[in-house]
Write an enzyme that holds these catalytic residues in place. Sequence first.
Site, PDB file in Angstrom:
ATOM      1  N   THR A   1       6.575  -5.507  39.478  1.00 53.00           N
ATOM      2  CA  THR A   1       7.362  -6.233  40.478  1.00 53.00           C
ATOM      3  C   THR A   1       8.841  -6.160  40.145  1.00 53.00           C
ATOM      4  OG1 THR A   1       7.338  -8.170  41.902  1.00 53.00           O
ATOM      5  CG2 THR A   1       7.477  -8.603  39.536  1.00 53.00           C
TER       6      THR A   1
ATOM      7  N   ASP B   1       8.754  -1.752  50.694  1.00 55.92           N
ATOM      8  CA  ASP B   1       9.717  -1.829  51.804  1.00 55.92           C
ATOM      9  C   ASP B   1       9.997  -0.453  52.411  1.00 55.92           C
ATOM     10  OD1 ASP B   1       9.950  -3.478  49.571  1.00 55.92           O
ATOM     11  OD2 ASP B   1      11.997  -4.053  49.965  1.00 55.92           O
TER      12      ASP B   1
ATOM     13  N   ASP C   1      17.030   3.054  51.595  1.00 55.49           N
ATOM     14  CA  ASP C   1      17.249   2.140  52.729  1.00 55.49           C
ATOM     15  C   ASP C   1      18.062   2.771  53.861  1.00 55.49           C
ATOM     16  OD1 ASP C   1      15.744  -0.081  51.921  1.00 55.49           O
ATOM     17  OD2 ASP C   1      17.258  -0.580  50.436  1.00 55.49           O
TER      18      ASP C   1
ATOM     19  N   ARG D   1       7.343 -11.213  50.773  1.00 61.44           N
ATOM     20  CA  ARG D   1       8.054 -10.290  51.667  1.00 61.44           C
ATOM     21  C   ARG D   1       7.475  -8.884  51.583  1.00 61.44           C
ATOM     22  NH1 ARG D   1      12.798 -11.750  50.648  1.00 61.44           N
ATOM     23  NH2 ARG D   1      13.901  -9.997  49.743  1.00 61.44           N
TER      24      ARG D   1
HETATM   25  N1  GLY Z   1      14.258  -4.422  51.026  1.00 60.58           N
HETATM   26  C1  GLY Z   1      14.674  -5.356  50.041  1.00 60.58           C
HETATM   27  C2  GLY Z   1      14.103  -6.727  50.210  1.00 60.58           C
HETATM   28  O1  GLY Z   1      13.212  -6.958  50.987  1.00 60.58           O
HETATM   29  O2  GLY Z   1      14.570  -7.594  49.538  1.00 60.58           O
END
Ligand code: GLY
Length: 390
Positions: free
Chosen positions: A229, A169, A108, A241
């Site tokens: 997941t 993500d 991240d 998401r």
């Molecule tokens: N990037 C972590 C989430 O979307 O929860």
Amino acid sequence: MTAIDLRPGAEATGSAVAAALRTIDANIAEFGDRYPGDTTAHGRYGLRPAGGGLPEGANQGWTTSFWPGMLWLAYELTGDETYLRAATAHVRGFTDRVEGGIDVETHDLGFLYTLSCVLPWRTSADRTARGAALAAADRLLTRVLEPAGIIQAWGDMSDPRQRGRTIIDSLMNTPLLFWASETSGEPRYAEVARRHIAQLRDHILRPDDTTFHTFYWDPRTGEPLRGETEQGHSDESCWARGQAWGIYGFALNHRHTGDASLLDASRRCADYFLAHLPADGVCYWDLEFTDGSGEPRDSSAAAIAASGLIELADALPDGGERYRAAAARILGSLIERYSTAGHPGSNALILHGVYDKPKNVGVDEGNLWGDYFYLEALTRFARPDWPHHW
Ligand code: GLY
């Protein structure tokens, strides 16, 4: 779904922006250069809890950059230098974080350093910020696993549970690498990004246009192994998401590479997402659920999708009117039904998000990334010449 007028200068756009700015003003007074928690509790952010030897409000976790990210958006919407000063005040903390190696064992770094440090470099040629963002890109390169050529998402590189695992993500983290190549003239950052993205396109996006949240590769042979997941309803379901990150992330990486297969991947994610929305256009936390399920929504996934759909539409040769209209419907619903304009007790911009339903974390609350992408989507409508962040 309601369609409200979101053109620049329209009343709905102006009043939604004004409400968001009032909340941000109050949050500058409350948080300054410290950090709110990932999510609200009963609709309010407090200071980020102490932990890992760091005090309350410290710069740790994956979401802290969304706070300066919102300050940048406020500056871009208004030109008011109060927001510019508040946003750039975060460069010091992010520089200390990467130089001190504080909570940097994560992919991240892209989310964290694009919003906190690439933006001040681009806006004010802040060399400290550039150095910190390049150091973060270098850290990201230490997470590459050969021969798969993927960037490991989470944890220590020797952690057997996390080794060889990446997540959807991560598509939002690769823009930092493209920026690093552009600013340094060194192609190695972009080469890593290209290989990682191709692996996600080929394996995390499933043939039926849904996405796995996470996927494992064999760290020794590079062989793709299996999807699993972490925050979705099941390994086979489609976490809302994650699908929204897919819409936005594949389109962003097309922006940096010009690779048409990535635009197609974004479109496939978008078509599935839009075909699984409930009546008010704001998805439930997993696309398996719809009206009548009794499950919570994830307004943050809706906000990410709204901004990502505009990114997709902007890249399509025909102007992508269908995706732009869908973004307007989703954002209109967020403004009318999910924003905190009528909730004076809340210091979030939107409510009814979900962080992690299986672990019961941040369920039916506001969250920092939902607020950031809500304001980003709103900014794209209010200011079509918005200086892109990613
Ligand atoms: N990037 C972590 C989430 O979307 O929860």
